[in-house]
Write a protein that holds these residues in place. Structure first.
Motif, PDB file in Angstrom:
ATOM      1  N   PRO A 294       0.805  -1.227   0.000  1.00  0.00           N
ATOM      2  CA  PRO A 294       0.000   0.000   0.000  1.00  0.00           C
ATOM      3  C   PRO A 294       0.835   1.273   0.000  1.00  0.00           C
ATOM      4  N   ASN A 295       2.074   1.190   0.462  1.00  0.00           N
ATOM      5  CA  ASN A 295       2.923   2.388   0.475  1.00  0.00           C
ATOM      6  C   ASN A 295       3.341   2.796  -0.941  1.00  0.00           C
ATOM      7  N   ASP A 296       3.330   1.840  -1.884  1.00  0.00           N
ATOM      8  CA  ASP A 296       3.706   2.143  -3.258  1.00  0.00           C
ATOM      9  C   ASP A 296       2.549   2.706  -4.072  1.00  0.00           C
ATOM     10  N   LEU A 297       1.341   2.641  -3.535  1.00  0.00           N
ATOM     11  CA  LEU A 297       0.172   3.119  -4.261  1.00  0.00           C
ATOM     12  C   LEU A 297       0.164   4.639  -4.349  1.00  0.00           C
ATOM     13  N   LYS A 298      -0.407   5.135  -5.442  1.00  0.00           N
ATOM     14  CA  LYS A 298      -0.601   6.568  -5.612  1.00  0.00           C
ATOM     15  C   LYS A 298      -2.082   6.799  -5.852  1.00  0.00           C
ATOM     16  N   PHE A 299      -2.618   7.831  -5.223  1.00  0.00           N
ATOM     17  CA  PHE A 299      -4.055   8.100  -5.298  1.00  0.00           C
ATOM     18  C   PHE A 299      -4.511   8.344  -6.728  1.00  0.00           C
ATOM     19  N   LEU A 300      -3.743   9.108  -7.502  1.00  0.00           N
ATOM     20  CA  LEU A 300      -4.160   9.469  -8.853  1.00  0.00           C
ATOM     21  C   LEU A 300      -4.105   8.287  -9.819  1.00  0.00           C
ATOM     22  N   ASP A 301      -3.316   7.260  -9.521  1.00  0.00           N
ATOM     23  CA  ASP A 301      -3.253   6.095 -10.399  1.00  0.00           C
ATOM     24  C   ASP A 301      -4.557   5.305 -10.362  1.00  0.00           C
ATOM     25  N   ASP A 302      -5.027   4.994  -9.148  1.00  0.00           N
ATOM     26  CA  ASP A 302      -6.267   4.231  -8.986  1.00  0.00           C
ATOM     27  C   ASP A 302      -6.881   4.601  -7.638  1.00  0.00           C
ATOM     28  N   PRO A 303      -7.755   5.623  -7.604  1.00  0.00           N
ATOM     29  CA  PRO A 303      -8.286   6.115  -6.324  1.00  0.00           C
ATOM     30  C   PRO A 303      -9.031   5.059  -5.520  1.00  0.00           C
ATOM     31  N   LYS A 304      -9.829   4.241  -6.175  1.00  0.00           N
ATOM     32  CA  LYS A 304     -10.616   3.241  -5.452  1.00  0.00           C
ATOM     33  C   LYS A 304      -9.703   2.224  -4.775  1.00  0.00           C
ATOM     34  N   LYS A 305      -8.739   1.719  -5.519  1.00  0.00           N
ATOM     35  CA  LYS A 305      -7.813   0.738  -4.958  1.00  0.00           C
ATOM     36  C   LYS A 305      -6.978   1.363  -3.838  1.00  0.00           C
ATOM     37  N   TYR A 306      -6.573   2.612  -4.029  1.00  0.00           N
ATOM     38  CA  TYR A 306      -5.776   3.304  -3.009  1.00  0.00           C
ATOM     39  C   TYR A 306      -6.535   3.365  -1.679  1.00  0.00           C
ATOM     40  N   ILE A 307      -7.801   3.795  -1.748  1.00  0.00           N
ATOM     41  CA  ILE A 307      -8.587   3.947  -0.520  1.00  0.00           C
ATOM     42  C   ILE A 307      -8.860   2.594   0.128  1.00  0.00           C
ATOM     43  N   THR A 308      -9.222   1.591  -0.687  1.00  0.00           N
ATOM     44  CA  THR A 308      -9.528   0.284  -0.099  1.00  0.00           C
ATOM     45  C   THR A 308      -8.297  -0.351   0.532  1.00  0.00           C
ATOM     46  N   GLU A 309      -7.156  -0.246  -0.124  1.00  0.00           N
ATOM     47  CA  GLU A 309      -5.928  -0.828   0.430  1.00  0.00           C
ATOM     48  C   GLU A 309      -5.510  -0.119   1.721  1.00  0.00           C
ATOM     49  N   LYS A 310      -5.555   1.217   1.709  1.00  0.00           N
ATOM     50  CA  LYS A 310      -5.169   1.973   2.904  1.00  0.00           C
ATOM     51  C   LYS A 310      -6.140   1.718   4.060  1.00  0.00           C
ATOM     52  N   LEU A 311      -7.442   1.649   3.766  1.00  0.00           N
ATOM     53  CA  LEU A 311      -8.432   1.383   4.802  1.00  0.00           C
ATOM     54  C   LEU A 311      -8.249  -0.017   5.376  1.00  0.00           C
ATOM     55  N   ASP A 312      -7.975  -0.984   4.510  1.00  0.00           N
ATOM     56  CA  ASP A 312      -7.730  -2.352   4.979  1.00  0.00           C
ATOM     57  C   ASP A 312      -6.494  -2.400   5.870  1.00  0.00           C
ATOM     58  N   LEU A 313      -5.447  -1.710   5.460  1.00  0.00           N
ATOM     59  CA  LEU A 313      -4.229  -1.659   6.270  1.00  0.00           C
ATOM     60  C   LEU A 313      -4.504  -1.000   7.616  1.00  0.00           C
ATOM     61  N   PHE A 314      -5.246   0.110   7.607  1.00  0.00           N
ATOM     62  CA  PHE A 314      -5.577   0.815   8.845  1.00  0.00           C
ATOM     63  C   PHE A 314      -6.366  -0.071   9.792  1.00  0.00           C
ATOM     64  N   LEU A 315      -7.383  -0.752   9.268  1.00  0.00           N
ATOM     65  CA  LEU A 315      -8.212  -1.608  10.126  1.00  0.00           C
ATOM     66  C   LEU A 315      -7.432  -2.799  10.664  1.00  0.00           C
ATOM     67  N   THR A 316      -6.535  -3.354   9.861  1.00  0.00           N
ATOM     68  CA  THR A 316      -5.719  -4.480  10.316  1.00  0.00           C
ATOM     69  C   THR A 316      -4.803  -4.059  11.461  1.00  0.00           C
ATOM     70  N   ILE A 317      -4.170  -2.910  11.335  1.00  0.00           N
ATOM     71  CA  ILE A 317      -3.274  -2.433  12.396  1.00  0.00           C
ATOM     72  C   ILE A 317      -4.087  -1.992  13.609  1.00  0.00           C
ATOM     73  N   ALA A 318      -5.246  -1.381  13.382  1.00  0.00           N
ATOM     74  CA  ALA A 318      -6.060  -0.860  14.485  1.00  0.00           C
ATOM     75  C   ALA A 318      -6.609  -1.972  15.376  1.00  0.00           C
ATOM     76  N   LYS A 319      -6.757  -3.176  14.848  1.00  0.00           N
ATOM     77  CA  LYS A 319      -7.222  -4.294  15.682  1.00  0.00           C
ATOM     78  C   LYS A 319      -6.245  -4.570  16.813  1.00  0.00           C
ATOM     79  N   ASN A 320      -4.962  -4.433  16.535  1.00  0.00           N
ATOM     80  CA  ASN A 320      -3.945  -4.699  17.557  1.00  0.00           C
ATOM     81  C   ASN A 320      -3.607  -3.453  18.367  1.00  0.00           C
TER      82      ASN A 320
END
Length: 157
Positions: free
Chosen positions: A52-78
């Motif tokens: 997710p760190n290699d993603l750029k918002f302008l390349d694919d906004p939907k994928k960027y948001i979903t990947e970052k949100l998934d990463l956030f939720l995974t880390i936030a569980k712990n």
């Protein structure tokens, strides 16, 4: 195939064997080379980002948001604090959404309430007082018996 030629290798006749022989001599020999040239001319597709760190918002906004949100939720569980530090853009977005929802709810509740009744009473009281003053002033002028005095101005000489 040469530039600016729309078609070539045309056979006009009745013999299927002659058509196959002509195709083997011309079309099938050139076709392999032509497809290889077309593939070489195509722009190369870049590899997809691996993290997710290699993603750029302008390349694919939907994928960027979903990947970052998934990463956030995974880390936030712990560890929620670590998730906020690691992915602050998602934490900020979630906070902005929460503040917006609260503002809309407060705005709807505030807009639906009636104005205070005391304010209406004060307005009517002020109007009544003004009417009473006018009536009193006109009544006192007539009752007191004072004569009207003319305003004096400077005489022009």
């Amino acid at each position: 195939m040469q530039n600016n030629i729309l078609f070539d290798n045309i056979y006009i006749g009745h013999s299927v064997e002659d058509a196959k022989k002509f195709a083997d001599e011309t079309f099938f020999k050139k076709h392999v080379v032509e497809t290889a040239l077309e593939e070489a001319e195509k722009p190369k597709v870049e590899d997809k980002p691996l993290s997710p760190n290699d993603l750029k918002f302008l390349d694919d906004p939907k994928k960027y948001i979903t990947e970052k949100l998934d990463l956030f939720l995974t880390i936030a569980k712990n560890n929620p604090v670590e998730a906020i530090k690691f992915v602050p853009e998602i934490a900020g977005g979630l906070a902005a959404i929460l503040v917006t929802i609260i503002a809309v709810v407060v705005g709807l509740l505030g807009a639906g309430s009636a104005p205070a009744p005391a304010a209406k009473k004060e307005k009517t009281d002020a109007k009544d007082k003004a009417k009473d003053k006018d009536a009193k002033a006109s009544a006192t002028g007539a009752d007191t018996g004072k004569e009207a005095t003319k305003r004096t101005t400077r005489s022009q000489s």
